[in-house]
Design an enzyme around this catalytic site. Structure first.
Site, PDB file in Angstrom:
ATOM      1  N   SER A 197       7.571   3.183  -4.341  1.00  0.00           N
ATOM      2  CA  SER A 197       7.018   3.036  -3.597  1.00  0.00           C
ATOM      3  C   SER A 197       7.274   3.215  -2.046  1.00  0.00           C
ATOM      4  CB  SER A 197       6.054   1.423  -3.215  1.00  0.00           C
ATOM      5  OG  SER A 197       6.516   1.353  -4.640  1.00  0.00           O
TER       6      SER A 197
HETATM    7  N1  SAM Z   1       9.769  -0.404  -7.951  1.00  0.00           N
HETATM    8  C1  SAM Z   1      10.224   0.626  -7.988  1.00  0.00           C
HETATM    9  C2  SAM Z   1      10.587   1.670  -7.234  1.00  0.00           C
HETATM   10  O1  SAM Z   1      11.132   0.470  -5.877  1.00  0.00           O
HETATM   11  O2  SAM Z   1      10.971   2.923  -7.235  1.00  0.00           O
HETATM   12  C3  SAM Z   1       8.520   2.524  -8.031  1.00  0.00           C
HETATM   13  C4  SAM Z   1       7.595   1.918  -9.507  1.00  0.00           C
HETATM   14  S1  SAM Z   1       6.618   2.852  -9.733  1.00  0.00           S
HETATM   15  C5  SAM Z   1       5.579   3.121  -8.670  1.00  0.00           C
HETATM   16  C6  SAM Z   1       5.656   2.732 -11.374  1.00  0.00           C
HETATM   17  C7  SAM Z   1       7.139   2.275 -12.251  1.00  0.00           C
HETATM   18  O3  SAM Z   1       6.241   1.627 -13.361  1.00  0.00           O
HETATM   19  C8  SAM Z   1       7.172   4.151 -12.993  1.00  0.00           C
HETATM   20  O4  SAM Z   1       8.703   3.430 -12.474  1.00  0.00           O
HETATM   21  C9  SAM Z   1       6.616   4.123 -14.005  1.00  0.00           C
HETATM   22  O5  SAM Z   1       6.768   4.935 -15.279  1.00  0.00           O
HETATM   23  C10 SAM Z   1       6.854   2.567 -14.839  1.00  0.00           C
HETATM   24  N2  SAM Z   1       5.780   2.002 -15.702  1.00  0.00           N
HETATM   25  C11 SAM Z   1       4.012   2.376 -16.095  1.00  0.00           C
HETATM   26  N3  SAM Z   1       3.637   1.398 -17.081  1.00  0.00           N
HETATM   27  C12 SAM Z   1       4.765   0.174 -17.366  1.00  0.00           C
HETATM   28  C13 SAM Z   1       4.719  -0.323 -18.608  1.00  0.00           C
HETATM   29  N4  SAM Z   1       4.167  -0.496 -19.128  1.00  0.00           N
HETATM   30  N5  SAM Z   1       5.766  -0.200 -19.139  1.00  0.00           N
HETATM   31  C14 SAM Z   1       7.220  -0.588 -18.078  1.00  0.00           C
HETATM   32  N6  SAM Z   1       7.287   0.676 -16.911  1.00  0.00           N
HETATM   33  C15 SAM Z   1       6.127   0.989 -16.442  1.00  0.00           C
END
Ligand code: SAM
Length: 214
Positions: free
Chosen positions: A61
């Site tokens: 993000s």
């Molecule tokens: N906070 C992270 C960082 O600092 O890099 C960014 C996260 S990214 C915007 C969103 C993440 O949520 C992705 O890696 C995606 O694979 C994960 N995601 C989506 N649905 C999910 C779920 N049901 N359980 C766990 N992770 C999930």
């Protein structure tokens, strides 16, 4: 590349000037080396004012959004935190500096493994990561004082509200697949109070209690 100087500019120009005030949050964003969490070929952009691709179709993000979500959780330092969406691990590292323990769930196995190895190399000792559908939470480690969901949901996943302590907070992007509102949920005597913070756009939360398919 003078990463420390870039980090200072990021904190001054992107966070302080836009209203992030919590001194501990600003300290954590100054301390964590964001360039370690992005692919090497784009590390020159690590401190830029936009999200970056981290592989597997996912993003890290924008720094301001990560800081705003962190500030919304109002940490005292003693909290047990659940993070849904480990991604690059950058937000996880920030949370680890501001709380007692962080439990982070990532649904993409190779991403979770790579991030776990990086956080170990960087000597974080209060983080546990697992690969799973984060919308189900982490019942064995619940209840949590704070929950952060870094992917967009149409509703607050029910298991997560159940795994939140009374007096606890959840922050998440809530809305449709194309746009959401950053929302803080506060749990008070089993009632949930919602407060809207600002518009935002995140990748979808994919899982049993994730973004509804339209
Ligand atoms: N906070 C992270 C960082 O600092 O890099 C960014 C996260 S990214 C915007 C969103 C993440 O949520 C992705 O890696 C995606 O694979 C994960 N995601 C989506 N649905 C999910 C779920 N049901 N359980 C766990 N992770 C999930």
């Amino acid at each position: 590349m003078d990463y420390a100087a870039l980090r200072k500019s990021m904190v001054d120009e992107q966070l302080i000037q836009r209203g992030i005030k919590d001194k501990k949050v600003l300290w954590a964003f100054y301390k964590v080396e964001r360039h370690r969490f992005v692919p090497k070929d784009i590390s020159d952009n690590a401190y830029a004012d936009f999200p970056l691709a981290i592989g597997a179709g996912q993003t890290i993000s924008q720094p301001y959004m990560a800081a705003l979500m962190t500030e919304c959780l109002a940490f005292s330092g003693s909290e047990r935190v659940l993070e849904i969406g480990t991604g690059s691990g950058y937000q996880t590292a920030i949370l680890a500096l501001l709380s007692k323990e962080v439990f982070s769930i990532e649904r993409i196995g190779p991403l979770a493994k790579k991030t776990e190895a990086l956080l170990k190399e960087l000597a974080y000792v209060n983080i546990k990561i697992k690969t799973d559908d984060g919308t189900l939470g982490w019942p064995e480690e619940s209840p949590f004082d704070r929950i952060i969901i870094t992917a967009a949901a149409s509703e607050v996943p029910l298991p997560l509200t159940e795994q939140l302590k009374d007096g606890g907070k959840i922050v998440l992007p809530l809305g449709e697949a194309s746009s959401q509102v950053l929302t803080v949920i506060s749990k008070k005597e089993d009632r949930l109070e919602l407060s809207q913070v600002c518009p935002c756009v995140f990748v979808p939360l994919i899982g049993k209690f994730g973004m509804r398919q339209s």
